[in-house]
Each structure stands twice: as structure tokens, then as C-alpha cells.
Design a protein around this motif. Structure first.
Motif, PDB file in Angstrom:
ATOM      1  N   GLY A 159      41.366 -24.387 -56.329  1.00 27.61           N
ATOM      2  CA  GLY A 159      42.437 -24.223 -57.315  1.00 27.61           C
ATOM      3  C   GLY A 159      42.206 -24.917 -58.627  1.00 27.61           C
ATOM      4  N   GLY A 160      41.127 -25.690 -58.731  1.00 28.70           N
ATOM      5  CA  GLY A 160      40.779 -26.299 -60.016  1.00 28.70           C
ATOM      6  C   GLY A 160      41.368 -27.663 -60.286  1.00 28.70           C
ATOM      7  N   LEU A 161      42.060 -28.269 -59.298  1.00 28.49           N
ATOM      8  CA  LEU A 161      42.761 -29.524 -59.548  1.00 28.49           C
ATOM      9  C   LEU A 161      42.096 -30.742 -58.913  1.00 28.49           C
ATOM     10  N   LEU A 162      40.981 -30.542 -58.213  1.00 22.37           N
ATOM     11  CA  LEU A 162      40.330 -31.655 -57.529  1.00 22.37           C
ATOM     12  C   LEU A 162      39.385 -32.416 -58.447  1.00 22.37           C
ATOM     13  N   THR A 163      39.296 -33.729 -58.179  1.00 20.59           N
ATOM     14  CA  THR A 163      38.291 -34.576 -58.816  1.00 20.59           C
ATOM     15  C   THR A 163      37.460 -35.223 -57.695  1.00 20.59           C
ATOM     16  N   ASP A 164      36.519 -36.057 -58.090  1.00 20.22           N
ATOM     17  CA  ASP A 164      35.697 -36.744 -57.094  1.00 20.22           C
ATOM     18  C   ASP A 164      36.552 -37.577 -56.146  1.00 20.22           C
ATOM     19  N   TYR A 165      37.648 -38.109 -56.645  1.00 22.57           N
ATOM     20  CA  TYR A 165      38.526 -38.942 -55.819  1.00 22.57           C
ATOM     21  C   TYR A 165      39.065 -38.132 -54.633  1.00 22.57           C
ATOM     22  N   GLY A 166      39.390 -36.880 -54.861  1.00 23.92           N
ATOM     23  CA  GLY A 166      39.904 -36.045 -53.787  1.00 23.92           C
ATOM     24  C   GLY A 166      38.842 -35.693 -52.758  1.00 23.92           C
ATOM     25  N   VAL A 167      37.607 -35.523 -53.214  1.00 26.24           N
ATOM     26  CA  VAL A 167      36.506 -35.190 -52.295  1.00 26.24           C
ATOM     27  C   VAL A 167      36.247 -36.349 -51.338  1.00 26.24           C
ATOM     28  N   ARG A 168      36.568 -37.557 -51.750  1.00 28.09           N
ATOM     29  CA  ARG A 168      36.385 -38.722 -50.885  1.00 28.09           C
ATOM     30  C   ARG A 168      37.203 -38.579 -49.596  1.00 28.09           C
ATOM     31  N   ASN A 169      38.329 -37.874 -49.669  1.00 31.16           N
ATOM     32  CA  ASN A 169      39.154 -37.670 -48.480  1.00 31.16           C
ATOM     33  C   ASN A 169      38.603 -36.585 -47.562  1.00 31.16           C
ATOM     34  N   ILE A 170      37.590 -35.879 -48.012  1.00 32.46           N
ATOM     35  CA  ILE A 170      36.977 -34.810 -47.211  1.00 32.46           C
ATOM     36  C   ILE A 170      35.756 -35.326 -46.458  1.00 32.46           C
ATOM     37  N   LYS A 171      35.218 -36.444 -46.884  1.00 28.98           N
ATOM     38  CA  LYS A 171      33.928 -36.906 -46.362  1.00 28.98           C
ATOM     39  C   LYS A 171      33.945 -37.241 -44.878  1.00 28.98           C
ATOM     40  N   ASP A 172      35.133 -37.477 -44.305  1.00 32.52           N
ATOM     41  CA  ASP A 172      35.214 -37.808 -42.876  1.00 32.52           C
ATOM     42  C   ASP A 172      35.404 -36.593 -41.981  1.00 32.52           C
ATOM     43  N   LEU A 173      35.457 -35.399 -42.560  1.00 37.10           N
ATOM     44  CA  LEU A 173      35.600 -34.167 -41.764  1.00 37.10           C
ATOM     45  C   LEU A 173      34.211 -33.740 -41.308  1.00 37.10           C
ATOM     46  N   THR A 174      33.659 -34.487 -40.398  1.00 37.99           N
ATOM     47  CA  THR A 174      32.248 -34.350 -40.039  1.00 37.99           C
ATOM     48  C   THR A 174      31.917 -33.095 -39.250  1.00 37.99           C
ATOM     49  N   SER A 175      32.919 -32.328 -38.834  1.00 34.99           N
ATOM     50  CA  SER A 175      32.659 -31.077 -38.107  1.00 34.99           C
ATOM     51  C   SER A 175      32.488 -29.891 -39.051  1.00 34.99           C
ATOM     52  N   LEU A 176      32.697 -30.108 -40.342  1.00 38.66           N
ATOM     53  CA  LEU A 176      32.617 -29.010 -41.310  1.00 38.66           C
ATOM     54  C   LEU A 176      31.234 -28.365 -41.317  1.00 38.66           C
ATOM     55  N   THR A 177      31.232 -27.026 -41.246  1.00 39.48           N
ATOM     56  CA  THR A 177      29.991 -26.259 -41.419  1.00 39.48           C
ATOM     57  C   THR A 177      30.035 -25.431 -42.701  1.00 39.48           C
ATOM     58  N   VAL A 178      31.244 -25.136 -43.195  1.00 36.62           N
ATOM     59  CA  VAL A 178      31.419 -24.359 -44.425  1.00 36.62           C
ATOM     60  C   VAL A 178      32.381 -25.098 -45.346  1.00 36.62           C
ATOM     61  N   LEU A 179      31.937 -25.357 -46.567  1.00 33.19           N
ATOM     62  CA  LEU A 179      32.783 -26.040 -47.541  1.00 33.19           C
ATOM     63  C   LEU A 179      32.670 -25.346 -48.890  1.00 33.19           C
ATOM     64  N   ASN A 180      33.801 -24.900 -49.415  1.00 31.08           N
ATOM     65  CA  ASN A 180      33.847 -24.231 -50.715  1.00 31.08           C
ATOM     66  C   ASN A 180      34.809 -24.978 -51.620  1.00 31.08           C
ATOM     67  N   LEU A 181      34.260 -25.664 -52.619  1.00 32.51           N
ATOM     68  CA  LEU A 181      35.054 -26.397 -53.616  1.00 32.51           C
ATOM     69  C   LEU A 181      34.770 -25.863 -55.015  1.00 32.51           C
ATOM     70  N   SER A 182      34.396 -24.592 -55.106  1.00 34.66           N
ATOM     71  CA  SER A 182      34.066 -23.994 -56.398  1.00 34.66           C
ATOM     72  C   SER A 182      35.279 -23.961 -57.316  1.00 34.66           C
ATOM     73  N   GLN A 183      35.014 -23.901 -58.628  1.00 33.56           N
ATOM     74  CA  GLN A 183      36.030 -23.796 -59.674  1.00 33.56           C
ATOM     75  C   GLN A 183      36.807 -25.081 -59.923  1.00 33.56           C
ATOM     76  N   ASN A 184      36.426 -26.158 -59.252  1.00 32.32           N
ATOM     77  CA  ASN A 184      36.995 -27.469 -59.559  1.00 32.32           C
ATOM     78  C   ASN A 184      36.069 -28.132 -60.585  1.00 32.32           C
ATOM     79  N   TYR A 185      36.308 -27.830 -61.856  1.00 40.31           N
ATOM     80  CA  TYR A 185      35.348 -28.154 -62.915  1.00 40.31           C
ATOM     81  C   TYR A 185      35.203 -29.646 -63.160  1.00 40.31           C
ATOM     82  N   GLN A 186      36.106 -30.484 -62.598  1.00 45.68           N
ATOM     83  CA  GLN A 186      36.016 -31.924 -62.808  1.00 45.68           C
ATOM     84  C   GLN A 186      35.088 -32.619 -61.806  1.00 45.68           C
ATOM     85  N   LEU A 187      34.603 -31.908 -60.810  1.00 44.94           N
ATOM     86  CA  LEU A 187      33.730 -32.527 -59.816  1.00 44.94           C
ATOM     87  C   LEU A 187      32.375 -32.869 -60.437  1.00 44.94           C
TER      88      LEU A 187
END
Length: 579
Positions: free
Chosen positions: A481-509
Motif C-alpha cells: 500500500g505504499g505506507l511502510l518504512t524500514d521500521y515496519g519491516v523490522r516487525n516482519i523479520k521474525d516470521l521465519t516460515s515465510l516463503t513468499v514476501l511482496n513489499l513492492s510499491q513501498n517507496y520508502q524502503l
């Protein structure tokens, strides 16, 4: 509806895109069908140091593959070992003219070379040298021609042939194929050379169980030659726009037919009436055919029918009362029939065996949803691009067996998501809508069984990502949706079962996000397009040894940057953009 979102899939499946993987600048993660095929392997899948003790056989196979250039022949090996070595080399794409020669006269049973690059005439010599041992050959997408098929004459025990996208095989080639009397499976998809006259050669294949002639545009009238194939159980005529009602009459005597695919053909209600004799038919795919709800009267005679696809047909509410006669159905696809309204749902409430219901892009609203409340066996419900809102969700809140729910492009808001809190069996949830925010995500935190969560166009911020920590089982996640920054991705790092991750269009990453993602070592597909990722950050991805698809379009990364990463660290990478 859904205009605020950046993508809505085309109802017409682009078959080519399924094999190219993730693509498109403003893309939602593409179908992973291609990924599943490329990641499946029939032989060795464990390498030393991967967490369990490697068997002696596995070590043997790996060692032979490692030293393959030192061998001139493997014919002295037991067949099961040489077969596994061959499969491993195909999987790792190490096969070439010289290495293939080592398999001459090895008595292999299966040669799966579909879409493999480098095929030439000499390969057929090695293939045919397997002789009577050879049972299965897949040369899809190769340059195999009629003259090369002659070389298979000594492979008299062939049971399965796959020649999809092989346009150089003509009617003459079918005559050679007709000599393999033990053949049970034959696939000739997308062949513009085959004609109705040529199909007469198939009449000799009396043991044929499965025939696939999808996208063969000249076979009208040729189905008459199938009348004697009494063992036929599967017939695929999808996208053959030459197939008409008369062709349905020709196959009406195939009493053992269980699966029939005639999507995008010219079959009408009259043609469907010929199918009433197919009492064993369990699956019927009529997507995009010019049929109407009047055909339901004929279909009600098919007591064994379990799966029915009538998406993109000409259905209206009128005549849909005949759905009441299809009580055995487990799967019903009515997608993209935009003349269907709530009235049809009344006739579905008696289909208590229904497990999958697709109402994508139908004119369904909250008013009709109460009829779904009694479908307790329902496991998969598709409501994308309908007028369903918060009130409608209340009627499905008691469907305890529901595993998959698609609410993309509906008018459901955060408030409605609270009504899904009791769906403890839910694994797949699609909430691709600008109406969904952090508050809606907070309402779902007790759905701890979720494995796939699609928030592609939702307005999720860094603050909302903290709720993702509740979904420890997630294997697929999309937030674009375009609203994520690196700070938000930090909350994803513990989802260790992920095989597919799409964070496209978040231009602040930035590259900092790649550092967080580096711990998601199970990732197979990663999309960070339209962000501030640079080539300098690619070093963080070296830990993602299982990565097969990487999409970084509109980033400060070049194709050469990714190729260097592929050659040094990501050997499994098979699809990347930019390329």
C-alpha cells in the motif's frame, strides 16, 4: 469497484505468464505454479549439512553428479541410480550434449525434459537408445519433429508422451505415435498443425486414459475418431474455439470419461445436452463457453458431478433454480457472470456438500449472503469484486470449516473484520482493499492459523505491522500500500516460515529492510520493486539460499548486479527482474 487499488487480475489466464514467474512493474506476486514445478524434484533433495544425516544413496548420487564430466558412460550402473543422477542433472540444469551422451543405453524409464534448453537431433538418439525400458518422455517446448519421432520405434513400451508446444509435429507424426499401443497418456497442447484428419491415427490407442489437445485450433470433427477409446477418463479441449456442439455428440459415448475440459470453446446449451450420457463425469470445465443457465437441466442428469466451472459464461438468475438438482457438487465456479445476483444464492442453500464456491465479480450483496450460512462444509469462498460489506460477513461467521476467504475489492471495512474472529480454520485471507487499515489487522490477531495473508492494497502502516507477530505460521505475505518504512519491516523479520514476501510499491524502503529480511531463510520469492533498494544492499540477501524469484524493478539495481549475486551466492535463483 476497487478503483483505488493498483491491480485486478485479468479473468483470462495468460498461460505464458505462469511459466515466467513474477513480473510487472506494479505487480502482485504472480502465480507460483511455475515455481512449484521448478522446485519439485524426483531425486535428491538433501545435501550434506542441511540438518539431517544424508543417506549413502544420496551421497552417491551427489558424488556422481559432481564428477559427471569424468564419465563417458553410466550404462554399468543400476537403472535406479542412473535415473536419479539424470533427474538431478535435469533439475540443476547441468545437462548438455556431452553429459547426455553418458546416458546412452542406460535403460532409463522416465525422461522429463519439458522446456529444457538445448534440445537437438542428437538428443533423440540417446532418448531412443533406452529401448523397451523407456516408459515416459516429456519433450514439451522442444524442436522435436515428425522425422525424429521415427527414432522412438524401438521404445515399444512407452506409456506417456508429452509434446506440448511442439508445432513441428504434424498429422504424419501422429501416425508414428499411434504405434505405441501401450500408451495411456498423450499431451499435444498448443499445436496448430494437427487436423481432424490426423486425429484418425489416435483411434488405435485403445489403452489411452488421458488425452490433452488444448489449444489445437484445427481438430473440429476429429473427435469422432475417439469413439473407440473406451478407457478414456480425461479429455482436455480447452481453448479449442473450433470445438462445437457436434463434437460433444461425438464423445457422448465415452462412458468412462470422468474429467472434461471445454473452456473457451463454441459449445452451447445444445452441445451440453449430449453430455447427459456421461454418467461417470465428475469434473466439467465450461469456462467462457456460450452456455446459459438453461444447460443446468442437462447437467442435473450427471449424478456423479463434483466440480463445475461455468465462469465467464452467459448465466443469469433465470433458470438457476436447476442448481437444486446438483446436490452432489463440491466445487462451483460462477465467477465473472455479472448478470447473476443475490437471487441465485437461494438455490445454492440446498447444496450442502459444497466445499468451494467462487462468486468473483458477480452482483452479490449482503442481502443474499444469509443463504450461505447453512453451507457448513464450505472450505473456500471467493467474493472478490462483489458488493459484499460488513453486514454480509455476519452470515459466514459460523462457517467453522472455512479455510480460504477472498474479500479483495469488496466494500468490507475494518469494522466488518471483527466478524471473522471465530473462523479458526482460516488459512488463506485476501484483504486487498484500500478500506482496510491497521485497525482491521488488529481485529484478526486471533486467527493464528493463517498461512497466507494478502494485504496488497490495504493501508497498513509501520504501526500496524506489529500485529503481524501473531501470525507465526505465515508462509505468504503481501503488503504493497505504499505506507511502510524500514521500521515496519523490522516487525516482519521474525516470521521465519515465510516463503513468499511482496513489499513492492513501498517507496520508502531502503537497504536497511534487506538487512531485516536476511533472516527469512525460507524465502522462495521476494518482491521489493519501486523502493529505494540499491545494489549495495544486495549483500544482505546472500543468506537466502532457497530464493528462486527476486523482483527489484524501479530500484537502483541492475540485472548485472543480480546476476553477480546469483553466481556467487543464490544458485537456486531462476527468475529475476530487472533482467
Amino acid at each position: 469497484m476497487g478503483g483505488a487499488c493498483s491491480r485486478k487480475r485479468d479473468p483470462q489466464v495468460n498461460e505464458e505468464s505462469l511459466h515466467r514467474g513474477v513480473s510487472g512493474r506494479f505487480c502482485k506476486t504472480g502465480s507460483l505454479k511455475w515455481l512449484g514445478r521448478s522446485s519439485s524434484r524426483a531425486s535428491v533433495d538433501v545435501k550434506p549439512g542441511q540438518g539431517r544425516c544424508t543417506s549413502l544413496m544420496e551421497l552417491c548420487i551427489l558424488k556422481i553428479c559432481e564428477d559427471i564430466n569424468q564419465y563417458t558412460s553410466l550404462s554399468m550402473l543400476p537403472r535406479d541410480i542412473s535415473q536419479q543422477v539424470f533427474d538431478e542433472l535435469v533439475y540443476s540444469q547441468r545437462l548438455n550434449d556431452i553429459i547426455l551422451e553418458t546416458f546412452r543405453d542406460c535403460a532409463l524409464e522416465d525422461l522429463n525434459l519439458g522446456d529444457y534448453p538445448g534440445f537437438n537431433d542428437r538428443w533423440m538418439e540417446v532418448i531412443s537408445s533406452q529401448g523397451p525400458s523407456l516408459l515416459s518422455v516429456d519433450l514439451s517446448g522442444s524442436g522435436v519433429s515428425d522425422s525424429l519421432l521415427v527414432q522412438l520405434k524401438d521404445c515399444e513400451n512407452l506409456q506417456a508422451l508429452n509434446f506440448n508446444y511442439c508445432d513441428q509435429i504434424t498429422d504424419c507424426g501422429l501416425k508414428y505415435i499411434s504405434g505405441f499401443l501401450r500408451l495411456t497418456t498423450l499431451s499435444l497442447r498448443r499445436n496448430s498443425s494437427l487436423t481432424a484428419q490426423g486425429m484418425s491415427a489416435l483411434s488405435k490407442l485403445v489403452n489411452l486414459v488421458k488425452l490433452d489437445v488444448e489449444r489445437c485450433p484445427k481438430i473440429h470433427g476429429g473427435l469422432a475418431h475417439l469413439k473407440g477409446l473406451t478407457k478414456l477418463e480425461y479429455l482436455n479441449l480447452n481453448c479449442c474455439n473450433c470445438v462445437e456442439d457436434a463434437d460433444m455428440n461425438d464423445i457422448s459415448g465415452l462412458a468412462n470419461l470422468k474429467s472434461l475440459h471445454i473452456s473457451s470453446s463454441m459449445v452451447t446449451d445444445d452441445g451440453v445436452s449430449f453430455l447427459k450420457a456421461l454418467k461417470k463425469l465428475t469434473l466439467l470445465n465450461m469456462e467462457g463457453c456460450p452456455v446459459t443457465s438453461a444447460c443446468l437441466e442437462s447437467l442435473s442428469a450427471l449424478g456423479a458431478l463434483l466440480y463445475l466451472n461455468v465462469s465467464r459464461c452467459r448465466f443469469t438468475d433465470d433458470g438457476c433454480d436447476k442448481f437444486a438438482g446438483l446436490k452432489s457438487l463440491k466445487v462451483l465456479n460462477l465467477a465473472f457472470n455479472d448478470e447473476i445476483t443475490d437471487a441465485i444464492l437461494v438455490h445454492l442453500r440446498g447444496m450442502t456438500s459444497l466445499e468451494t464456491l467462487n462468486l468473483d465479480s458477480c452482483r452479490i450483496s449482503d442481502e443474499g449472503m444469509e443463504n450461505l450460512a447453512v453451507l457448513y462444509c464450505l472450505k473456500h469462498l471467493e467474493l472478490s469484486d462483489t458488493n459484499i460489506g460488513n453486514n454480509g460477513l455476519q452470515h459466514i461467521s459460523g462457517l467453522g470449516n472455512l479455510e480460504s476467504l477472498n474479500l479483495s475489492f469488496t466494500v468490507v471495512t475494518d469494522g466488518g473484520l471483527r466478524k471473522l474472529s471465530g473462523l479458526s480454520s482460516l488459512k488463506f485471507l485476501n484483504l486487498d482493499s484500500r478500506h482496510i487499515t491497521d485497525n482491521g489487522l488488529a481485529s484478526l490477531t486471533n486467527l493464528t492459523g493463517l498461512t497466507h495473508l494478502d494485504l496488497f492494497g490495504a493501508r497498513i502502516t509501520d504501526s500496524g505491522t506489529k500485529h503481524l507477530r501473531c501470525f507465526k505460521n505465515l508462509r505468504s505475505l503481501e503488503i504493497c500500500g505504499g505506507l511502510l518504512t524500514d521500521y515496519g519491516v523490522r516487525n516482519i523479520k521474525d516470521l521465519t516460515s515465510l516463503t513468499v514476501l511482496n513489499l513492492s510499491q513501498n517507496y520508502q524502503l531502503t537497504d536497511r529492510s534487506l538487512e531485516f529480511i536476511s533472516g527469512l531463510t525460507q524465502l522462495v520469492s521476494l518482491n521489493l520493486s519501486n523502493s529505494r533498494i540499491t545494489s549495495g544492499g544486495l549483500r544482505h540477501l546472500k543468506t537466502l539460499k532457497k530464493l528462486k524469484s527476486l523482483t527489484l524493478e524501479s530500484c537502483k539495481v541492475t540485472a548485472n548486479d543480480i546476476k553477480n549475486l546469483q553466481s556467487t551466492a543464490l544458485r537456486e535463483l531462476v527468475s529475476f527482474r530487472p533482467q
